[in-house]
Design a protein around this motif. Sequence first.
Motif, PDB file in Angstrom:
ATOM      1  N   ALA A   1       0.825  -1.203   0.000  1.00 27.26           N
ATOM      2  CA  ALA A   1       0.000   0.000   0.000  1.00 27.26           C
ATOM      3  C   ALA A   1       0.862   1.257   0.000  1.00 27.26           C
ATOM      4  CB  ALA A   1      -0.928  -0.009   1.212  1.00 27.26           C
ATOM      5  N   THR A   2       1.942   1.231   0.761  1.00 29.05           N
ATOM      6  CA  THR A   2       2.848   2.387   0.823  1.00 29.05           C
ATOM      7  C   THR A   2       3.511   2.640  -0.528  1.00 29.05           C
ATOM      8  OG1 THR A   2       3.296   1.953   3.162  1.00 29.05           O
ATOM      9  CG2 THR A   2       4.873   3.340   1.999  1.00 29.05           C
ATOM     10  N   LEU A   3       3.854   1.555  -1.220  1.00 30.02           N
ATOM     11  CA  LEU A   3       4.526   1.680  -2.514  1.00 30.02           C
ATOM     12  C   LEU A   3       3.554   1.961  -3.654  1.00 30.02           C
ATOM     13  CD1 LEU A   3       7.058  -1.295  -2.200  1.00 30.02           C
ATOM     14  CD2 LEU A   3       7.534   1.138  -1.877  1.00 30.02           C
ATOM     15  N   GLY A   4       2.256   1.894  -3.367  1.00 31.55           N
ATOM     16  CA  GLY A   4       1.277   2.101  -4.425  1.00 31.55           C
ATOM     17  C   GLY A   4       1.231   0.959  -5.416  1.00 31.55           C
ATOM     18  N   ALA A   5       1.519  -0.256  -4.942  1.00 33.40           N
ATOM     19  CA  ALA A   5       1.562  -1.413  -5.830  1.00 33.40           C
ATOM     20  C   ALA A   5       0.151  -1.857  -6.197  1.00 33.40           C
ATOM     21  CB  ALA A   5       2.304  -2.562  -5.146  1.00 33.40           C
TER      22      ALA A   5
ATOM     23  N   GLU B   1      -3.108  -4.221  -6.640  1.00 34.52           N
ATOM     24  CA  GLU B   1      -3.630  -5.258  -5.759  1.00 34.52           C
ATOM     25  C   GLU B   1      -3.463  -6.652  -6.349  1.00 34.52           C
ATOM     26  OE1 GLU B   1      -7.608  -4.393  -4.639  1.00 34.52           O
ATOM     27  OE2 GLU B   1      -7.128  -2.477  -3.708  1.00 34.52           O
ATOM     28  N   SER B   2      -3.377  -6.757  -7.668  1.00 33.25           N
ATOM     29  CA  SER B   2      -3.204  -8.059  -8.300  1.00 33.25           C
ATOM     30  C   SER B   2      -2.279  -7.908  -9.507  1.00 33.25           C
ATOM     31  CB  SER B   2      -4.563  -8.626  -8.738  1.00 33.25           C
ATOM     32  OG  SER B   2      -5.189  -7.755  -9.667  1.00 33.25           O
ATOM     33  N   GLY B   3      -1.837  -9.037 -10.024  1.00 31.11           N
ATOM     34  CA  GLY B   3      -0.959  -9.005 -11.183  1.00 31.11           C
ATOM     35  C   GLY B   3       0.508  -9.000 -10.798  1.00 31.11           C
ATOM     36  N   VAL B   4       1.363  -8.866 -11.789  1.00 29.44           N
ATOM     37  CA  VAL B   4       2.806  -8.903 -11.582  1.00 29.44           C
ATOM     38  C   VAL B   4       3.294  -7.547 -11.074  1.00 29.44           C
ATOM     39  CG1 VAL B   4       5.038  -9.281 -12.696  1.00 29.44           C
ATOM     40  CG2 VAL B   4       3.044 -10.608 -13.420  1.00 29.44           C
ATOM     41  N   LEU B   5       4.172  -7.595 -10.063  1.00 30.98           N
ATOM     42  CA  LEU B   5       4.732  -6.354  -9.538  1.00 30.98           C
ATOM     43  C   LEU B   5       5.734  -5.762 -10.515  1.00 30.98           C
ATOM     44  CD1 LEU B   5       5.481  -7.160  -5.782  1.00 30.98           C
ATOM     45  CD2 LEU B   5       3.764  -5.579  -6.640  1.00 30.98           C
ATOM     46  N   PRO B   6       5.802  -4.439 -10.588  1.00 28.59           N
ATOM     47  CA  PRO B   6       6.846  -3.798 -11.395  1.00 28.59           C
ATOM     48  C   PRO B   6       8.228  -4.158 -10.856  1.00 28.59           C
ATOM     49  CG  PRO B   6       5.138  -2.231 -10.793  1.00 28.59           C
ATOM     50  CD  PRO B   6       4.869  -3.476 -10.004  1.00 28.59           C
ATOM     51  N   PRO B   7       9.231  -4.270 -11.706  1.00 26.19           N
ATOM     52  CA  PRO B   7      10.586  -4.658 -11.260  1.00 26.19           C
ATOM     53  C   PRO B   7      11.125  -3.777 -10.139  1.00 26.19           C
ATOM     54  CG  PRO B   7      10.446  -4.683 -13.650  1.00 26.19           C
ATOM     55  CD  PRO B   7       9.149  -4.096 -13.169  1.00 26.19           C
ATOM     56  N   ALA B   8      10.800  -2.470 -10.151  1.00 27.15           N
ATOM     57  CA  ALA B   8      11.339  -1.559  -9.134  1.00 27.15           C
ATOM     58  C   ALA B   8      10.836  -1.890  -7.736  1.00 27.15           C
ATOM     59  CB  ALA B   8      10.971  -0.119  -9.489  1.00 27.15           C
ATOM     60  N   LEU B   9       9.682  -2.595  -7.647  1.00 29.64           N
ATOM     61  CA  LEU B   9       9.103  -2.891  -6.335  1.00 29.64           C
ATOM     62  C   LEU B   9       9.467  -4.283  -5.830  1.00 29.64           C
ATOM     63  CD1 LEU B   9       5.495  -1.434  -6.790  1.00 29.64           C
ATOM     64  CD2 LEU B   9       7.591  -0.255  -6.081  1.00 29.64           C
TER      65      LEU B   9
ATOM     66  N   GLY C   1      12.330  -5.763  -5.493  1.00 36.61           N
ATOM     67  CA  GLY C   1      13.475  -5.793  -4.584  1.00 36.61           C
ATOM     68  C   GLY C   1      13.076  -5.474  -3.158  1.00 36.61           C
ATOM     69  N   GLN C   2      12.205  -4.480  -2.985  1.00 36.03           N
ATOM     70  CA  GLN C   2      11.778  -4.116  -1.630  1.00 36.03           C
ATOM     71  C   GLN C   2      10.931  -5.221  -1.004  1.00 36.03           C
ATOM     72  OE1 GLN C   2      10.612   0.050  -0.999  1.00 36.03           O
ATOM     73  NE2 GLN C   2      11.063   0.417  -3.154  1.00 36.03           N
ATOM     74  N   LEU C   3      10.077  -5.845  -1.834  1.00 36.87           N
ATOM     75  CA  LEU C   3       9.267  -6.947  -1.310  1.00 36.87           C
ATOM     76  C   LEU C   3      10.156  -8.137  -0.933  1.00 36.87           C
ATOM     77  CD1 LEU C   3       6.475  -8.052  -0.694  1.00 36.87           C
ATOM     78  CD2 LEU C   3       6.338  -8.849  -3.061  1.00 36.87           C
ATOM     79  N   LYS C   4      11.171  -8.413  -1.754  1.00 32.96           N
ATOM     80  CA  LYS C   4      12.080  -9.513  -1.449  1.00 32.96           C
ATOM     81  C   LYS C   4      12.841  -9.253  -0.151  1.00 32.96           C
ATOM     82  CE  LYS C   4      15.905 -12.220  -3.363  1.00 32.96           C
ATOM     83  NZ  LYS C   4      16.843 -12.409  -4.498  1.00 32.96           N
ATOM     84  N   GLN C   5      13.265  -7.999   0.072  1.00 31.10           N
ATOM     85  CA  GLN C   5      13.970  -7.652   1.304  1.00 31.10           C
ATOM     86  C   GLN C   5      13.078  -7.876   2.520  1.00 31.10           C
ATOM     87  OE1 GLN C   5      17.295  -6.655   1.729  1.00 31.10           O
ATOM     88  NE2 GLN C   5      16.719  -7.072   3.849  1.00 31.10           N
ATOM     89  N   LEU C   6      11.785  -7.486   2.391  1.00 30.76           N
ATOM     90  CA  LEU C   6      10.847  -7.710   3.488  1.00 30.76           C
ATOM     91  C   LEU C   6      10.708  -9.199   3.775  1.00 30.76           C
ATOM     92  CD1 LEU C   6       8.663  -6.774   5.490  1.00 30.76           C
ATOM     93  CD2 LEU C   6       7.015  -6.933   3.607  1.00 30.76           C
ATOM     94  N   GLU C   7      10.593 -10.004   2.730  1.00 27.94           N
ATOM     95  CA  GLU C   7      10.430 -11.446   2.925  1.00 27.94           C
ATOM     96  C   GLU C   7      11.662 -12.071   3.579  1.00 27.94           C
ATOM     97  OE1 GLU C   7       9.578 -12.639  -1.046  1.00 27.94           O
ATOM     98  OE2 GLU C   7       7.413 -12.251  -0.872  1.00 27.94           O
ATOM     99  N   GLU C   8      12.849 -11.584   3.215  1.00 24.14           N
ATOM    100  CA  GLU C   8      14.077 -12.097   3.843  1.00 24.14           C
ATOM    101  C   GLU C   8      14.129 -11.723   5.323  1.00 24.14           C
ATOM    102  OE1 GLU C   8      17.213 -10.541   1.477  1.00 24.14           O
ATOM    103  OE2 GLU C   8      16.989 -12.027  -0.137  1.00 24.14           O
ATOM    104  N   ASP C   9      13.734 -10.486   5.639  1.00 26.06           N
ATOM    105  CA  ASP C   9      13.688 -10.069   7.045  1.00 26.06           C
ATOM    106  C   ASP C   9      12.692 -10.914   7.831  1.00 26.06           C
ATOM    107  OD1 ASP C   9      15.590  -8.133   6.589  1.00 26.06           O
ATOM    108  OD2 ASP C   9      14.165  -6.486   6.407  1.00 26.06           O
ATOM    109  N   GLN C  10      11.569 -11.229   7.216  1.00 21.81           N
ATOM    110  CA  GLN C  10      10.556 -12.035   7.887  1.00 21.81           C
ATOM    111  C   GLN C  10      11.051 -13.461   8.129  1.00 21.81           C
ATOM    112  OE1 GLN C  10       7.206 -11.513   5.252  1.00 21.81           O
ATOM    113  NE2 GLN C  10       6.410  -9.758   6.382  1.00 21.81           N
ATOM    114  N   LYS C  11      11.835 -14.002   7.185  1.00 21.94           N
ATOM    115  CA  LYS C  11      12.402 -15.340   7.382  1.00 21.94           C
ATOM    116  C   LYS C  11      13.372 -15.352   8.553  1.00 21.94           C
ATOM    117  CE  LYS C  11      12.031 -16.979   2.597  1.00 21.94           C
ATOM    118  NZ  LYS C  11      12.780 -17.362   1.371  1.00 21.94           N
TER     119      LYS C  11
END
Length: 380
Positions: free
Chosen positions: A264-268, A270-278, A280-290
């Motif tokens: 929501a903060t990134l304005g992504a 709600e469905s479909g493929v994320l833009p490449p610029a976003l 990386g940030q989602l992947k970083q969040l997932e790594e932190d969560q792991k």
Amino acid sequence: MTVWDDLQGQDAVVTQLKLAAQGDSLTHAWLFTGPPGSGRSNAAKAFAAALNCDQDQLADRGCGSCASCHTILAETHPDVTFVRTEKVTITIDEARDLVSSAGNRPSNGRWRIIVVEDADRMAERTTNVLLKAIEEPTPRTIWMLCAPSPADVLVTIRSRCRPVALRVPPAADVARLLVRRDGVDPVLAERAARAAQSHVGIARRLARDADARERRLETVRFPLGLRGVTAAVMMADKLVKIATAEAGSSNEERDAAEKAALLATLGAPESGVLPPALRGQLKQLEEDQKRRAKRSITDSLDRTLTDLLSFYRDVLIVQMGNAVELVNVELQGEIEEFAARSTPEVTLARMDAINKARQRITTTNVAPLLAIESMASSLI
């Protein structure tokens, strides 16, 4: 109600911090130590509130009712930074950011205060980043480090800090806190405080969650059915499943909420493929969560083994003549029967096996199931 009211059973510490907040022996670096559940971070937070309290009279500092006290207790004050990690360690980059922010002058309060709640979770190289900032502090900056014991912090750091040693509060004080602050029934509060061995946070969870109380009782009863290697392996598997389920139940909901908030903060979309610029940030969040999930499971296993240890602690108390009250009073008859079948030396050896498993799980990369299977075999 003042900022000191939640520090149950810590009268000496409250007196020490009150005097310091009034200008008596105030220094730029403090080290809060005490066993888990003793309230190290709560004491540091209360001290921070008292130092930046809006009251003009020194004796009134830490009133708990002014704007500064409210915002510091809520961890929203601009001049007070709280540092805790849900990962395995605090990273060196995080430490450098702290040192950088420590050089800023306070914007609202008298002091810029940095509370590091997990000072024991810093590697030596990371801790050295803080050393110069603590050796040569900037004006109007106070560091507060929290750790289980002075030995968990480098000697070069602790030698420059004023020590504040907290103790485990009496169970009766923790029970009164649960009744006053959380509205818990007095009988349930006393039972939860005793089962938690005076750990305030765990006592609160046990008082509010019937499933948590049931899981704990199941853990404590395991030794009663431990008759052979097969039973030991089954017990180890069940212990790991209990700890993993308890950690996972709290992580799943939080992970989903964090992901939704980030998108929501990134304005992504709600469905479909994320833009490449976003991505990386989602992947970083997932790594932190792991990483957070790994620590959550480790911490949950440690709490589970602490509950198991309380059974053998009670057995030893019975074998030594019932000098103090049992933790697991509801199992007193079964504990007395179990105690009669062994000796204090055997019980101590079993307690040592549990503590070794706790150390292996929290300080090495050993597979938890292997460590607990080895421990369970030693308990037969």
